[in-house]
Design a protein around this motif. Structure first.
Motif, mmCIF file in Angstrom:
data_model
loop_
_atom_site.group_PDB
_atom_site.id
_atom_site.type_symbol
_atom_site.label_atom_id
_atom_site.label_comp_id
_atom_site.label_asym_id
_atom_site.label_seq_id
_atom_site.Cartn_x
_atom_site.Cartn_y
_atom_site.Cartn_z
ATOM 1 N N VAL A 6 0.987 -1.178 0.070
ATOM 2 C CA VAL A 6 0.112 -0.032 -0.053
ATOM 3 C C VAL A 6 0.906 1.021 0.101
ATOM 4 O O VAL A 6 1.957 1.293 0.684
ATOM 5 C CB VAL A 6 -1.108 -0.140 1.122
ATOM 6 C CG1 VAL A 6 -1.786 1.337 1.194
ATOM 7 C CG2 VAL A 6 -1.677 -1.337 1.140
ATOM 8 N N ALA A 10 -1.894 6.469 -0.172
ATOM 9 C CA ALA A 10 -3.272 5.872 0.285
ATOM 10 C C ALA A 10 -3.308 5.906 1.724
ATOM 11 O O ALA A 10 -4.244 6.002 2.304
ATOM 12 C CB ALA A 10 -3.306 4.588 -0.375
ATOM 13 N N LEU A 11 -2.371 5.436 2.385
ATOM 14 C CA LEU A 11 -2.376 5.258 3.864
ATOM 15 C C LEU A 11 -2.626 6.639 4.500
ATOM 16 O O LEU A 11 -3.676 6.753 5.547
ATOM 17 C CB LEU A 11 -1.253 4.827 4.556
ATOM 18 C CG LEU A 11 -1.187 4.365 5.895
ATOM 19 C CD1 LEU A 11 -2.401 3.484 6.472
ATOM 20 C CD2 LEU A 11 0.188 3.854 6.438
ATOM 21 N N PHE A 14 -6.309 7.708 3.770
ATOM 22 C CA PHE A 14 -7.070 7.040 4.906
ATOM 23 C C PHE A 14 -7.307 7.530 6.337
ATOM 24 O O PHE A 14 -8.049 7.987 6.956
ATOM 25 C CB PHE A 14 -6.995 5.346 4.894
ATOM 26 C CG PHE A 14 -7.589 4.708 5.868
ATOM 27 C CD1 PHE A 14 -9.054 4.474 5.867
ATOM 28 C CD2 PHE A 14 -6.878 4.222 7.106
ATOM 29 C CE1 PHE A 14 -9.434 3.754 6.696
ATOM 30 C CE2 PHE A 14 -7.643 3.562 8.042
ATOM 31 C CZ PHE A 14 -8.785 3.516 7.929
ATOM 32 N N ARG A 61 -11.103 1.214 -0.099
ATOM 33 C CA ARG A 61 -9.921 0.788 -1.309
ATOM 34 C C ARG A 61 -8.761 0.301 -0.725
ATOM 35 O O ARG A 61 -8.067 -0.395 -1.141
ATOM 36 C CB ARG A 61 -9.603 2.262 -1.882
ATOM 37 C CG ARG A 61 -10.909 2.721 -2.627
ATOM 38 C CD ARG A 61 -10.372 4.028 -3.441
ATOM 39 N NE ARG A 61 -9.328 3.864 -4.542
ATOM 40 C CZ ARG A 61 -8.613 5.077 -4.623
ATOM 41 N NH1 ARG A 61 -8.625 6.074 -4.276
ATOM 42 N NH2 ARG A 61 -7.546 4.712 -5.623
ATOM 43 N N LEU A 62 -8.490 0.643 0.672
ATOM 44 C CA LEU A 62 -7.244 0.394 1.346
ATOM 45 C C LEU A 62 -7.480 -0.995 1.827
ATOM 46 O O LEU A 62 -6.479 -2.080 1.866
ATOM 47 C CB LEU A 62 -7.112 1.283 2.676
ATOM 48 C CG LEU A 62 -5.690 0.703 3.235
ATOM 49 C CD1 LEU A 62 -4.613 1.461 2.634
ATOM 50 C CD2 LEU A 62 -5.566 1.925 4.446
ATOM 51 N N SER A 63 -8.848 -1.480 2.248
ATOM 52 C CA SER A 63 -8.968 -3.022 2.689
ATOM 53 C C SER A 63 -8.765 -3.811 1.296
ATOM 54 O O SER A 63 -8.503 -5.254 1.515
ATOM 55 C CB SER A 63 -10.227 -3.071 3.312
ATOM 56 O OG SER A 63 -11.311 -2.830 2.681
ATOM 57 N N ARG A 65 -6.735 -3.526 -1.282
ATOM 58 C CA ARG A 65 -5.415 -3.650 -1.312
ATOM 59 C C ARG A 65 -4.893 -4.785 -0.327
ATOM 60 O O ARG A 65 -3.779 -5.378 -0.974
ATOM 61 C CB ARG A 65 -4.617 -2.223 -1.388
ATOM 62 C CG ARG A 65 -4.813 -1.368 -2.615
ATOM 63 C CD ARG A 65 -4.288 -1.813 -3.747
ATOM 64 N NE ARG A 65 -2.781 -1.863 -3.440
ATOM 65 C CZ ARG A 65 -2.175 -1.064 -4.514
ATOM 66 N NH1 ARG A 65 -2.621 -0.150 -5.039
ATOM 67 N NH2 ARG A 65 -0.699 -1.292 -4.355
ATOM 68 N N VAL A 97 -1.087 -2.374 7.750
ATOM 69 C CA VAL A 97 -0.412 -1.758 6.640
ATOM 70 C C VAL A 97 0.960 -1.868 6.906
ATOM 71 O O VAL A 97 1.628 -2.442 6.118
ATOM 72 C CB VAL A 97 -0.720 -0.525 6.137
ATOM 73 C CG1 VAL A 97 0.025 0.267 5.309
ATOM 74 C CG2 VAL A 97 -2.026 -0.324 5.528
#
Length: 104
Positions: A6, A10-11, A14, A61-63, A65, A97
């Motif tokens: 990730v 993106a992190l 979030f 989106r993060l989950s 990935r 992450v």
């Protein structure tokens, strides 16, 4: 081959939406509790709802990935409607992450 880790952006997106959504939710509850939700402050719940929606988009989106279990994905998304839930979900997702980045 596994997916790319990730990205930092993106992190950060979030984490920012989680903190903003959680902070405005708490502010809305505090204003309603005190009873000062006058006409000039009536826009706070609208922003809170908007940021909750942005949080849900970033969380999904993060989950996706991270390839999280379905139960964890559901809990992270449902955290948007719990006053302190976004803060807790932000900490959990950040740890996940970082753990995924350490493995790769």
């Amino acid at each position: 081959m596994g997916r790319a880790p990730v990205g930092r952006g993106a992190l950060l997106a979030f984490r920012a939406t989680a903190w903003a959504s959680g902070g405005l939710t708490l502010l809305t509850y505090a204003a309603a509790y005190v009873g000062v939700l006058h006409a000039e402050l009536s826009v706070i719940p609208v922003f809170s709802g908007f940021l909750a929606l942005l949080y849900v988009i970033a969380a999904v989106r993060l989950s996706l990935r991270l390839r999280l279990p379905a139960r964890t994905k559901i809990l992270v998304v449902l955290a948007a409607w719990v006053p302190l839930g976004t803060f807790l979900a932000e900490r959990k997702m950040t740890r996940m992450v970082r753990a995924a980045a350490a493995v790769q």
